[in-house]
Motif scaffolding. Structure first.
Motif, PDB file in Angstrom:
ATOM      1  N   LEU A  62       0.810  -1.212   0.000  1.00 32.09           N
ATOM      2  CA  LEU A  62       0.000   0.000   0.000  1.00 32.09           C
ATOM      3  C   LEU A  62       0.846   1.266   0.000  1.00 32.09           C
ATOM      4  CD1 LEU A  62      -2.731  -0.991   2.644  1.00 32.09           C
ATOM      5  CD2 LEU A  62      -2.897  -1.083   0.148  1.00 32.09           C
ATOM      6  N   GLY A  63       2.126   1.094   0.201  1.00 31.31           N
ATOM      7  CA  GLY A  63       2.984   2.262   0.328  1.00 31.31           C
ATOM      8  C   GLY A  63       2.892   2.844   1.723  1.00 31.31           C
ATOM      9  N   LEU A  64       3.819   3.716   2.050  1.00 29.95           N
ATOM     10  CA  LEU A  64       3.864   4.294   3.392  1.00 29.95           C
ATOM     11  C   LEU A  64       2.599   5.090   3.702  1.00 29.95           C
ATOM     12  CD1 LEU A  64       5.585   4.596   5.914  1.00 29.95           C
ATOM     13  CD2 LEU A  64       6.691   6.585   4.861  1.00 29.95           C
ATOM     14  N   VAL A 102       2.266   2.340  16.381  1.00 30.35           N
ATOM     15  CA  VAL A 102       2.461   2.161  14.938  1.00 30.35           C
ATOM     16  C   VAL A 102       2.188   3.470  14.197  1.00 30.35           C
ATOM     17  CG1 VAL A 102       1.693   0.926  12.883  1.00 30.35           C
ATOM     18  CG2 VAL A 102       1.880  -0.293  15.056  1.00 30.35           C
ATOM     19  N   VAL A 103       1.083   4.123  14.540  1.00 26.19           N
ATOM     20  CA  VAL A 103       0.711   5.369  13.857  1.00 26.19           C
ATOM     21  C   VAL A 103       1.739   6.462  14.133  1.00 26.19           C
ATOM     22  CG1 VAL A 103      -1.002   7.222  13.756  1.00 26.19           C
ATOM     23  CG2 VAL A 103      -1.741   4.836  13.821  1.00 26.19           C
ATOM     24  N   GLY A 104       2.207   6.567  15.376  1.00 28.10           N
ATOM     25  CA  GLY A 104       3.221   7.561  15.696  1.00 28.10           C
ATOM     26  C   GLY A 104       4.498   7.345  14.901  1.00 28.10           C
ATOM     27  N   THR A 105       4.882   6.075  14.758  1.00 26.15           N
ATOM     28  CA  THR A 105       6.055   5.742  13.953  1.00 26.15           C
ATOM     29  C   THR A 105       5.848   6.131  12.496  1.00 26.15           C
ATOM     30  OG1 THR A 105       6.607   3.885  15.409  1.00 26.15           O
ATOM     31  CG2 THR A 105       7.560   3.856  13.205  1.00 26.15           C
ATOM     32  N   LEU A 106       4.665   5.813  11.961  1.00 25.61           N
ATOM     33  CA  LEU A 106       4.376   6.108  10.558  1.00 25.61           C
ATOM     34  C   LEU A 106       4.312   7.614  10.285  1.00 25.61           C
ATOM     35  CD1 LEU A 106       1.696   3.344   9.911  1.00 25.61           C
ATOM     36  CD2 LEU A 106       4.008   3.437   8.953  1.00 25.61           C
ATOM     37  N   ILE A 107       3.793   8.376  11.241  1.00 25.38           N
ATOM     38  CA  ILE A 107       3.753   9.830  11.065  1.00 25.38           C
ATOM     39  C   ILE A 107       5.164  10.381  10.902  1.00 25.38           C
ATOM     40  CG2 ILE A 107       3.263  12.025  12.222  1.00 25.38           C
ATOM     41  CD1 ILE A 107       0.824  10.706  13.467  1.00 25.38           C
ATOM     42  N   THR A 112       9.738  12.150   7.185  1.00 25.81           N
ATOM     43  CA  THR A 112      11.140  11.986   6.793  1.00 25.81           C
ATOM     44  C   THR A 112      11.276  11.419   5.393  1.00 25.81           C
ATOM     45  OG1 THR A 112      11.752  11.620   9.108  1.00 25.81           O
ATOM     46  CG2 THR A 112      13.335  10.932   7.425  1.00 25.81           C
ATOM     47  N   ASP A 113      10.561  10.323   5.105  1.00 33.67           N
ATOM     48  CA  ASP A 113      10.755   9.603   3.845  1.00 33.67           C
ATOM     49  C   ASP A 113       9.954  10.179   2.681  1.00 33.67           C
ATOM     50  OD1 ASP A 113      12.365   7.952   5.340  1.00 33.67           O
ATOM     51  OD2 ASP A 113      10.830   6.418   5.639  1.00 33.67           O
ATOM     52  N   GLY A 169       9.447  10.406  20.154  1.00 32.01           N
ATOM     53  CA  GLY A 169      10.432   9.363  20.461  1.00 32.01           C
ATOM     54  C   GLY A 169      11.004   8.734  19.215  1.00 32.01           C
ATOM     55  N   THR A 170      10.166   8.550  18.184  1.00 28.66           N
ATOM     56  CA  THR A 170      10.637   7.987  16.916  1.00 28.66           C
ATOM     57  C   THR A 170      11.634   8.921  16.243  1.00 28.66           C
ATOM     58  OG1 THR A 170       8.542   6.824  16.564  1.00 28.66           O
ATOM     59  CG2 THR A 170       9.935   7.174  14.636  1.00 28.66           C
ATOM     60  N   ALA A 171      11.254  10.198  16.095  1.00 31.37           N
ATOM     61  CA  ALA A 171      12.125  11.159  15.424  1.00 31.37           C
ATOM     62  C   ALA A 171      13.422  11.374  16.200  1.00 31.37           C
ATOM     63  CB  ALA A 171      11.384  12.492  15.250  1.00 31.37           C
ATOM     64  N   ALA A 172      13.313  11.546  17.510  1.00 28.48           N
ATOM     65  CA  ALA A 172      14.506  11.785  18.325  1.00 28.48           C
ATOM     66  C   ALA A 172      15.417  10.559  18.344  1.00 28.48           C
ATOM     67  CB  ALA A 172      14.105  12.163  19.748  1.00 28.48           C
ATOM     68  N   GLY A 173      14.808   9.370  18.418  1.00 25.38           N
ATOM     69  CA  GLY A 173      15.608   8.144  18.409  1.00 25.38           C
ATOM     70  C   GLY A 173      16.359   7.965  17.106  1.00 25.38           C
TER      71      GLY A 173
END
Length: 299
Positions: A62-64, A102-107, A112-113, A169-173
């Motif tokens: 489905l793509g990102l 999962v949603v926070g990671t995808l956001i 970024t991508d 946390g995702t972006a900072a990590g």
């Protein structure tokens, strides 16, 4: 119910009485008590958030953006169920946490991508967004304590804060990992030490309880992500090569077992001392019920 507060932020003594502009107050808190089980499941959910996001993005076709929309829709359904409950339900609550991870990671990954937003910028944006949520939450409710998430408005603030902690946390990590060039297990150790430092500051130096909780909550996101990457990524990239499927299934099984245990034992349920007339232990401050009022130490 009305609320009167005194004292500095995070150590505010709040007196509650019947009738409040935030809506009817529930007998039960809508979130679990902060115990060892809470932190274990939280870290496991962040790990699943990392590996499941990678798995869905690579396998669904489905793509990102498509995966992000699908998971956001599922999260919305679960959050509706969560808001409709009158008390904390482990199954619904932790399903919401797993999906929001999962949603926070995808956001963060979309920024970024897909949009090419630098990690420095996304980290700063999420930090500001989280600060705004906390500021409005405290200005409105005079507390950031999760021991008093017992109205719709407070629960709305809570879930907004949780979403932005996962995104931050995702972006900072990712920013720390890319800039320092650390391996997965070294990154996990670094974030674990940071959480340990916060805990030590809390218990030995009297660091603010509410602030300590939310700092640790943010740090568990990159900790879980580093653990997930270490287990799932190929050995050539510094991982153990278990893959995203095995890692996700393994952690989901452990989460399911713990949630079933908590559902049966109710070990992490916070009862409203207004109704029970019992004294809350040191984990949630002191409380006493008398004449329809309760005085609670936030945090």
């Amino acid at each position: 119910m009305t609320a009167e507060t005194s004292g500095p932020p995070g150590l505010t003594e709040t007196r509650y009485s019947r009738g409040t502009a935030t809506g009817p107050r529930l007998r039960w808190n809508k979130v679990p008590e902060v115990t060892l089980y809470f932190w274990v499941i939280k870290v496991l959910c962040t790990t699943v958030g990392e590996t499941a996001a990678d798995l869905l993005n690579s396998n669904l076709g489905l793509g990102l953006t498509g995966v992000s929309l699908l998971m956001s829709a599922l999260l919305a359904v679960v959050l509706v169920a969560q808001f409709r409950t009158s008390a904390y339900r482990p199954g619904i609550y932790w399903t919401a946490v797993a999906l929001i991870s999962v949603v926070g990671t995808l956001i963060s990954d979309n920024l970024t991508d897909n949009l090419g937003v630098p990690l420095e910028t996304s980290t700063a944006v999420f930090a500001v967004a989280l600060a705004i949520v906390f500021a409005v939450w405290y200005r409105t409710e005079r507390t950031l304590s999760i021991h008093s998430v017992d109205t719709v408005r407070r629960e709305t603030f809570y879930w907004l804060a949780v979403l932005f902690t996962f995104a931050l946390g995702t972006a900072a990590g990712d920013l720390v990992a890319e800039r320092l060039g650390l391996g997965y297990w070294v990154s996990a150790l670094l974030f674990a030490l940071a959480i340990g430092a916060v805990a030590m500051g809390r218990f030995t130096m009297g660091l603010n309880a509410v602030g300590s909780f939310w700092i640790a909550y943010i740090l568990t996101r990159p900790l879980g992500a580093s653990m997930g990457d270490y287990l799932s990524q190929p050995t050539a990239d510094g991982g153990l090569g278990f893959g995203t499927v095995i890692t996700s299934v393994l952690f989901l099984a452990v989460i399911l077992g713990l949630v079933v245990y908590l559902t049966v034992t109710r070990r992490d349920v916070i009862e409203d001392p207004v109704e029970s007339g019992t004294e809350v232990g040191s984990g949630s401050g002191s409380a006493s019920g008398r004449n329809g009022e309760v005085t609670r130490r936030a945090g």
